[in-house]
Design a protein around this motif. Structure first.
Motif, PDB file in Angstrom:
ATOM      1  N   ALA A 176       0.819  -1.212   0.000  1.00 47.27           N
ATOM      2  CA  ALA A 176       0.000   0.000   0.000  1.00 47.27           C
ATOM      3  C   ALA A 176       0.858   1.270   0.000  1.00 47.27           C
ATOM      4  O   ALA A 176       2.055   1.213   0.240  1.00 47.27           O
ATOM      5  CB  ALA A 176      -0.910   0.007   1.240  1.00 47.27           C
ATOM      6  N   ILE A 177       0.172   2.387  -0.281  1.00 51.17           N
ATOM      7  CA  ILE A 177       0.810   3.701  -0.176  1.00 51.17           C
ATOM      8  C   ILE A 177       0.038   4.519   0.865  1.00 51.17           C
ATOM      9  O   ILE A 177      -1.200   4.584   0.822  1.00 51.17           O
ATOM     10  CB  ILE A 177       0.784   4.458  -1.521  1.00 51.17           C
ATOM     11  CG1 ILE A 177       1.503   3.650  -2.609  1.00 51.17           C
ATOM     12  CG2 ILE A 177       1.428   5.838  -1.369  1.00 51.17           C
ATOM     13  CD1 ILE A 177       1.419   4.291  -3.994  1.00 51.17           C
ATOM     14  N   PHE A 178       0.771   5.106   1.797  1.00 49.22           N
ATOM     15  CA  PHE A 178       0.200   6.020   2.784  1.00 49.22           C
ATOM     16  C   PHE A 178       0.814   7.400   2.569  1.00 49.22           C
ATOM     17  O   PHE A 178       1.989   7.509   2.250  1.00 49.22           O
ATOM     18  CB  PHE A 178       0.509   5.561   4.214  1.00 49.22           C
ATOM     19  CG  PHE A 178       0.009   4.178   4.526  1.00 49.22           C
ATOM     20  CD1 PHE A 178      -1.278   3.983   4.997  1.00 49.22           C
ATOM     21  CD2 PHE A 178       0.839   3.075   4.351  1.00 49.22           C
ATOM     22  CE1 PHE A 178      -1.740   2.701   5.294  1.00 49.22           C
ATOM     23  CE2 PHE A 178       0.388   1.796   4.636  1.00 49.22           C
ATOM     24  CZ  PHE A 178      -0.902   1.599   5.108  1.00 49.22           C
ATOM     25  N   GLN A 179       0.001   8.409   2.768  1.00 47.35           N
ATOM     26  CA  GLN A 179       0.496   9.757   2.543  1.00 47.35           C
ATOM     27  C   GLN A 179      -0.183  10.705   3.518  1.00 47.35           C
ATOM     28  O   GLN A 179      -1.207  10.372   4.128  1.00 47.35           O
ATOM     29  CB  GLN A 179       0.167  10.174   1.105  1.00 47.35           C
ATOM     30  CG  GLN A 179       0.949  11.384   0.633  1.00 47.35           C
ATOM     31  CD  GLN A 179       0.611  11.749  -0.806  1.00 47.35           C
ATOM     32  OE1 GLN A 179       0.012  10.969  -1.540  1.00 47.35           O
ATOM     33  NE2 GLN A 179       1.000  12.942  -1.202  1.00 47.35           N
ATOM     34  N   ARG A 180       0.393  11.880   3.694  1.00 43.11           N
ATOM     35  CA  ARG A 180      -0.286  12.919   4.482  1.00 43.11           C
ATOM     36  C   ARG A 180       0.049  14.270   3.874  1.00 43.11           C
ATOM     37  O   ARG A 180       1.138  14.462   3.318  1.00 43.11           O
ATOM     38  CB  ARG A 180       0.102  12.852   5.964  1.00 43.11           C
ATOM     39  CG  ARG A 180       1.594  12.924   6.232  1.00 43.11           C
ATOM     40  CD  ARG A 180       1.832  12.868   7.733  1.00 43.11           C
ATOM     41  NE  ARG A 180       3.250  12.921   8.043  1.00 43.11           N
ATOM     42  CZ  ARG A 180       3.722  13.179   9.259  1.00 43.11           C
ATOM     43  NH1 ARG A 180       2.892  13.409  10.256  1.00 43.11           N
ATOM     44  NH2 ARG A 180       5.021  13.205   9.475  1.00 43.11           N
TER      45      ARG A 180
END
Lengths: 214, 235
Positions: A176-180
């Motif tokens: 997965a890709i997590f971002q903020r």
């Protein structure tokens, strides 16, 4: 199907924008250089003191005096310049490098990063990683979603000594890709590898994160 | 002209070595390391060295040679992987290590050589590197105080040197060498080529001779490659 190392590198490469000066860490991050889109002009920096990294040399072109931060033999480009390590870290600390892609042992939900030490076991040292996370504007982490024992690497808090506190902006794993959007916000799930279910990502992640925006 | 050129490494180091001394060395990995001078220090038998160097060499090359002979008591370094003997001595408590982030190490050497006692940096804030160190807020951000480093002796490797001690480095072999040259109370430079006075364009000198007290022709230029990476020739 989880993403391969090359898939992960290609996903990270999409974050490299035209005109960026970029520092790529050792390991999977080095592969990012192979996936920079045609027409996107990026200058790679190596913290030992080289700006404008070319590809690996052919056997005939190997020069022991031209190495990157991973101590790998490398080549020059027409834009290349060499500086001392003090000037090189001036570029890094001074905010002149737009993006760095690094590996990690653990990332916490507040953006803490641990990638330099396992007390009593692994004694290697931080190298330039602490300087990079303190000085570079945007930090992307490439790592496996879980470690060899199956333990989540994206965690509530890091158990290992930190490389930097609240320094990670984006995490690309094999699942997965997590971002903020900024360093005061929590991470959200941005993308999932093909045929991987959200429940699997949830089960293999200890950190709190926001669900994928609709 | 003051005679800075010495015939060989033992002569260039004569009178400079003593037990318990601090030695700063240029080089990154095995690139741009003063191979000739390291060998001479091994031969000298001097012990209890505190070595300021980004890396610790590998088991049988670079500063690894001085670790093998137990001549080093403490390292101030950013990265010491790739050296099993180092790991063994450290984990058994025989060897002390002061980890210093790479950019902080470069700046500590630069500062020490420039008469700056300390400086504030964001690097390491919130990590064990900053434990026990003074911190200060600048524009709402926390910085940690790091100190300048000065060595009893600095050993550096350059590509070319002239009889005045002016140095030119080659490509990424420059790395820590210019800062090491400034932070030694005495600096000895080994060079691959000694050029005639006036041969350098003054605009092209990297380290001016004021920082270099002694100079010799390097006799060890193995330049071992740590990670030999190649691509296949395009067909």
């Amino acid at each position: 199907m989880p993403w391969t190392r090359d898939d992960m590198a290609a996903l990270a490469a999409q974050e490299l924008l035209d005109g960026f000066y970029v520092n790529l860490g050792i390991g999977i991050p080095t592969l990012v250089a192979n996936h920079i889109a045609p027409g996107v002009d990026v200058t790679l920096q190596s913290e030992n003191g080289m700006l404008g990294l070319g590809p690996f040399p052919t056997e005939a072109d190997i020069d022991a005096d031209i190495i990157n931060a991973g101590k790998q033999t490398i080549t020059e480009l027409d834009r290349t310049s060499y500086v001392s390590s003090a000037d090189s870290f001036g570029m890094i600390r001074g905010g002149h490098i737009q993006l760095s892609v690094l590996g990690a042992m653990e990332v916490a939900e507040n953006g803490d990063l641990a990638n330099w030490m396992v007390p009593g076991k692994m004694v290697k040292g931080p190298g330039g990683a602490m300087d990079l996370v303190a000085g570079v504007g945007r930090i992307i982490v490439l790592m496996d979603h879980v470690d060899k024992a199956g333990t989540a690497k994206f965690r509530k808090s890091c158990t290992l000594p930190l490389t930097g506190a609240n320094v990670v902006d984006m995490i690309i794993t094999n699942l997965a890709i997590f971002q903020r959007p900024d360093r005061r916000s929590p991470f959200f799930l941005k993308a999932i590898a093909p045929n991987v279910l959200p429940d699997e990502v949830r089960a293999k992640t200890e950190a709190h994160y926001l669900e994928m925006p609709a | 002209m003051v005679q800075k050129i010495y015939d060989n490494a033992p002569l260039a180091l004569d009178g400079l070595l003593f037990d318990g001394m601090v030695i700063a060395a240029g080089g990154f990995g095995l690139c741009g390391i003063p191979e000739t001078l390291i060998d001479a220090i091994v031969e000298s038998g001097v012990t209890g060295i505190t070595a300021i160097s980004n890396n610790a060499g590998v088991d049988d090359f670079g500063l690894g040679k001085l670790l093998k002979t137990r001549q080093i008591r403490k390292m101030i370094s950013s990265y010491v992987g790739e050296n099993k003997e180092f790991e063994r001595q450290y984990l058994s408590g025989e060897l002390e290590i002061e980890f210093c982030p790479q950019g902080t190490l470069a700046e500590r050497m630069r500062a020490g050589g420039a008469g700056i006692a300390g400086f504030y940096t964001r690097t390491g804030v919130g990590t064990m590197i900053a434990e026990g160190k003074e911190t200060k807020l600048f524009n709402g951000e926390t910085y940690v105080l790091e100190t300048g480093l000065v060595a009893d002796l600095a050993i550096v490797k350059a590509w070319k040197g002239d009889p005045y001690g002016n140095l030119i480095f080659r490509k990424s072999a420059r790395n820590f060498n210019p800062m090491a040259a400034t932070c030694g109370k005495v600096t000895v430079a080994e060079v691959e080529t000694i050029v005639e006075p006036g041969a350098f364009d003054p605009d092209h000198v990297h380290s001016p001779g004021v920082f270099v007290q002694r100079l010799l022709l390097a006799t060890h230029n193995e330049k071992r490659i740590e990670q030999r990476t190649i691509r296949q020739e395009a067909a």
